[in-house]
Scaffold this active site. Structure first.
Site, mmCIF file in Angstrom:
data_model
loop_
_atom_site.group_PDB
_atom_site.id
_atom_site.type_symbol
_atom_site.label_atom_id
_atom_site.label_comp_id
_atom_site.label_asym_id
_atom_site.label_seq_id
_atom_site.Cartn_x
_atom_site.Cartn_y
_atom_site.Cartn_z
ATOM 1 N N CYS B 25 81.249 114.022 69.848
ATOM 2 C CA CYS B 25 82.435 114.695 69.333
ATOM 3 C C CYS B 25 82.193 116.185 69.266
ATOM 4 O O CYS B 25 81.111 116.669 69.548
ATOM 5 C CB CYS B 25 82.769 114.169 67.945
ATOM 6 S SG CYS B 25 81.459 114.529 66.771
ATOM 7 N N CYS B 28 79.463 117.285 66.852
ATOM 8 C CA CYS B 28 78.109 117.062 67.386
ATOM 9 C C CYS B 28 77.743 118.202 68.339
ATOM 10 O O CYS B 28 76.638 118.732 68.302
ATOM 11 C CB CYS B 28 78.023 115.755 68.171
ATOM 12 S SG CYS B 28 78.720 114.343 67.366
ATOM 13 N N ASP B 425 72.992 85.087 72.957
ATOM 14 C CA ASP B 425 71.613 85.150 72.507
ATOM 15 C C ASP B 425 71.657 85.347 70.986
ATOM 16 O O ASP B 425 72.629 85.846 70.453
ATOM 17 C CB ASP B 425 70.927 86.329 73.199
ATOM 18 C CG ASP B 425 69.522 86.521 72.711
ATOM 19 O OD1 ASP B 425 68.817 85.510 72.593
ATOM 20 O OD2 ASP B 425 69.139 87.667 72.449
ATOM 21 N N ASP B 606 70.537 90.742 74.787
ATOM 22 C CA ASP B 606 69.995 92.096 74.717
ATOM 23 C C ASP B 606 68.582 92.200 75.261
ATOM 24 O O ASP B 606 68.160 93.249 75.690
ATOM 25 C CB ASP B 606 69.993 92.569 73.260
ATOM 26 C CG ASP B 606 69.009 91.790 72.416
ATOM 27 O OD1 ASP B 606 68.913 90.572 72.628
ATOM 28 O OD2 ASP B 606 68.320 92.381 71.576
ATOM 29 N N ASP B 610 66.692 87.935 78.432
ATOM 30 C CA ASP B 610 68.068 87.609 78.797
ATOM 31 C C ASP B 610 68.432 88.176 80.165
ATOM 32 O O ASP B 610 69.494 87.862 80.699
ATOM 33 C CB ASP B 610 69.043 88.179 77.759
ATOM 34 C CG ASP B 610 68.834 87.561 76.393
ATOM 35 O OD1 ASP B 610 68.693 86.326 76.344
ATOM 36 O OD2 ASP B 610 68.792 88.297 75.407
#
Lengths: 57, 715
Positions: B25, B28, B425, B606, B610
């Site tokens: 943003c 930031c 998961d 994640d 996986d």
């Protein structure tokens, strides 16, 4: 009809000026960061001087 | 360094690019630029928000660690950009100039055309046609290159694509218009041709913009994860990137760091979180001589690890090979626009040819017949069809991105829309994948004890301490004033508070958490020792998200590598069937079994374990906290803690495909009306221009409805 001889070149010239300006901005990197440009306007002015100090130095 | 003499200053200026994934943003941007600008020796700092990067021009004397440190101090972790991972060239930029030229020429030619339609005749009409040709032909050649090049590439390989009918239509229409202009004809089609190019280029730009934007976000995440390790050599410690690690090197792994290579513990003892590799939620204790693997997270004390395998020999590389094999089936997916164009091009060319033959048979001359056949080609050119898919996908992806879900490419939404089965998961996907303190234990803390705990925890980088800081901070607790703070690695933080000793430390053997759960002891003089238990908790609103999925007819179940007991607990809490203790190849098999039974499977995961499953599933989604392998393999990446992101991505994808189908009906419906007119020879340039722009605007308007698509359903 004499109006046309005058108006058509004027219209074309204005269009070409716009096109040239666009090409200039494209080369100038103004389309590099569209999200940033949109957000940058929200940064408060009084906070900016530090950030820009060296740009022209 | 700020006092460097002005003469040498210009020679010693360096430019560094830092990747800062946390920026999103204006404030930031402002913070990052000001923090860097305030450092002595920094000439300028300029943020690129699209690429999540900041370019810093600074004195060579000012090192990269100083810049990174300045950003960490204001809460923005960053990494210098790795050169071989430089962002791929933007797909939008080469299209902008043709788009601008087509827009300029289209508007000016249209201006002239309006006068012709209003009844300009004789030499005035000829002059206007000549002017149109002078503007139009160079513009068509320039703006049309995009399509000509792609069509030529396809034809050279004996294939055809959407650009082939476009190119043929554009070239024939331009040729015919030029011929008419030179022979004082009544009709020229420069306006329609340019408008066609303008709309098609707009569609291409939107498509490219979406890919660029999604890629920028994902790239920033991937580059942040560029792993490496502190290597101990001859008493000195240096940071070595993962690709340069060699067997035999000794890495010093601090608590909270992830291993960059497989290895063996040479000194120290700690506990490691293996959840990225195996899905296990409980940390495993390791001691000297134990084998550890890349991707494991050190939870406790610093250890030294001798590298036994690096690069292509690691467990990680083994998983990558499985993934490559598993992902082949997905790359065979044909996008809906390409499927449409396979039917479209032959249909259009057959119609044009039939028109030509028909009029020849009916006795019109060759020139007249050709003119009408070309009118058919122009009117059927896929103006609205070219916009139908990209506009809808860009609007929907924008809506998802505002909700913190990044879409890797358009085909991801097409595949996601057909999902009817979801496998999730457990560790890191259903759960947050990081220890969080027991809320009841925090509730029981007296206000002063909470303040001391926050102050102590803020002095440590230990994962448990950081979780405690986050949880207490969220409750609005402020830190107490401490003196003589001291952290002993692997033991805890000790300090003085109002003159008395306080400590946040590992619990004594007797009070340590049982069955693998973790705990910290808060020791304040004059108060009983309090034990704060930590566990990996379900994501907030997990059950709401699963309910939404079921409401859409997608049956979710758990597919985890964790031990059966931990999986069963979560399965009970979420009312799902579960498969536990699954190895990466078990997960892959489970997905292939469902696919074999005719299901369209979504994989949400994640971890490294996986990876193969994410690559093999019809569509996949990973949290932003996932391993880089997980993020790379997934089609969608969501950044929020909420699990609602998964059903939201599904619902939005389905809405998008509904709109795409409506767009196709609208675009083809227009052709059904216009083509018979064109074949009858009734279409004039005016009708073509009006029909083309109307159908395109309707398609765009219909797609804009998707801006609201990412909202929750009304309860």
């Amino acid at each position: 009809m004499t109006g046309l001889a005058f108006l058509i070149p004027v219209a074309l010239l204005m269009g070409l000026t716009g096109l040239a300006a666009f090409f200039w901005s494209l080369r100038n990197g103004q389309f590099e960061d569209l999200d940033g440009a949109a957000a940058r306007i929200l940064i408060d002015d009084e906070e900016l001087p530090v950030e820009t100090k060296g740009e022209r130095g | 360094m700020a006092s460097a003499p002005p003469l040498t200053q210009s020679e010693s200026i360096e430019t560094t690019t830092l990747v800062v994934p946390g920026m999103h943003c204006a404030s930031c941007m402002g913070k990052v630029e000001r923090a860097l600008g305030a450092l002595p020796g920094v000439q300028s700092a300029r943020v690129n928000l699209t690429a999540r990067q900041v370019n810093v021009a600074h004195d060579a004397a000012l090192g990269v660690p100083d810049l990174v440190g300045a950003l960490v101090a204001i809460g923005f972790p960053s990494q210098p950009r790795v050169e071989d991972l430089a962002p791929p060239p933007s797909a939008v930029k080469p299209l902008l100039a043709p788009l601008a030229v087509a827009g300029f020429a289209c508007m000016n030619v249209m201006l002239l055309s309006v006068s012709i339609w209003s009844g300009a005749e004789g030499s005035t009409r000829d002059l206007f046609h000549l002017l149109s040709a002078a503007i139009g032909i160079p513009a068509i050649l320039y703006a049309g290159r995009v399509f000509f090049a792609s069509a030529w590439g396809a034809l050279k390989h004996g294939r055809t694509n959407m650009d082939v009918p476009i190119s043929i239509g554009v070239i024939l229409a331009t040729g015919l218009s030029l011929y008419e202009t030179l022979n004082h004809g009544a009709e020229a089609w420069f306006d329609g041709t340019l408008m066609l190019l303008l709309f098609l280029l707009a569609g291409r730009v939107l498509d490219a913009m979406m890919r660029d934007r999604a890629r920028a976000g994902v790239d920033a995440l991937l580059r942040q994860a560029a792993p490496g390790a502190m290597v101990v050599a001859k008493g000195a410690i240096d940071w070595v990137p993962a690709r340069d690690l060699l067997p035999g090197m000794v890495m010093r792994v601090a608590s909270g760091e992830r291993l960059a290579a497989d290895g063996e513990i040479v000194s120290g003892a700690s506990r490691f979180d293996r959840s990225l590799l195996t899905g296990e939620s409980a940390a495993v204790p390791v001691a000297q001589g134990d084998a550890v693997h890349a991707g494991m997270l050190n939870m406790d004390a610093p250890v030294d690890v001798r590298v036994t395998a690096a690069g292509s020999d690691t467990t990680l590389a083994e998983i990558a090979r499985t993934m490559e094999a598993a992902g082949q089936h997905r790359s065979a997916y044909v996008r809906i626009a390409d499927r449409a164009s396979r039917l479209y091009a032959p249909a259009v060319h057959t119609l044009a040819a039939l028109t030509f033959v028909g009029w020849m048979v009916a006795g019109a001359g060759a020139y007249e017949s050709l003119k009408i056949a070309i009118a058919v080609l122009i009117i059927t050119c896929p103006c609205a069809l070219g916009l139908a898919v990209p506009v809808a996908q860009v609007v929907a992806a924008g809506a998802l991105m505002r909700r913190g879900i990044m879409v890797k490419d358009g085909s991801a939404m097409e595949r996601m829309a057909r999902i009817d089965r979801a496998l999730l998961d457990k560790t890191g996907t259903l759960t947050l994948g990081r220890p969080t303190p027991d809320p009841q234990a925090l509730d029981a803390l007296p206000a002063q004890a909470a303040q001391v705990a926050l102050a102590l925890a803020s002095h440590s980088r230990h994962p448990l301490s950081r979780a405690l800081v986050e949880a207490l901070g969220a409750r609005g607790v402020t830190a107490a004033e401490l003196t003589q703070v001291e952290e002993v690695a692997g033991q805890g933080v000790h300090a003085l508070w109002h003159g008395g000793p306080v400590a946040l430390r590992r619990p004594d053997g007797a009070t340590a958490g049982t069955n693998g759960s973790m705990a910290s002891a808060l020791d304040i003089e004059g108060m009983p020792v309090r034990l704060i238990l930590f566990a990996d908790r379900l994501r907030p609103d997990a059950n709401q998200a699963l309910g939404w999925m079921r409401a859409m007819g997608v049956e979710p179940s758990i597919l985890s590598g964790d031990a059966m007991g931990a999986v069963a607990e979560v399965a009970r809490a979420t009312h799902m069937t579960a498969q536990g203790h699954a190895s990466p190849s078990d997960k892959l098999e489970a997905i292939q079994r469902l696919q074999g039974a005719g299901h369209h499977v979504l994989m949400a995961g994640d971890g490294l374990n996986d990876g193969p499953a994410l690559a093999a599933a019809h569509a996949s989604i990973a949290p932003g906290t996932a391993s880089d392998v997980g993020r790379q393999a997934a089609d969608f990446v969501f950044l929020s803690d909420s699990l609602l992101a998964i059903p939201r991505a599904m619902a939005t994808s389905r809405a998008t495909m509904r709109v795409v189908r409506q767009n196709f009906v609208l675009a083809i419906g227009y052709n059904v009306l216009a083509v018979p007119m064109a074949m009858a020879g009734l279409v004039t340039p005016l009708i073509a221009a009006v029909a083309m722009s109307t159908s395109s605007l309707i398609v765009i308007g219909n797609s804009l409805r998707l801006a609201m698509a990412a909202r929750e359903p009304k309860a």
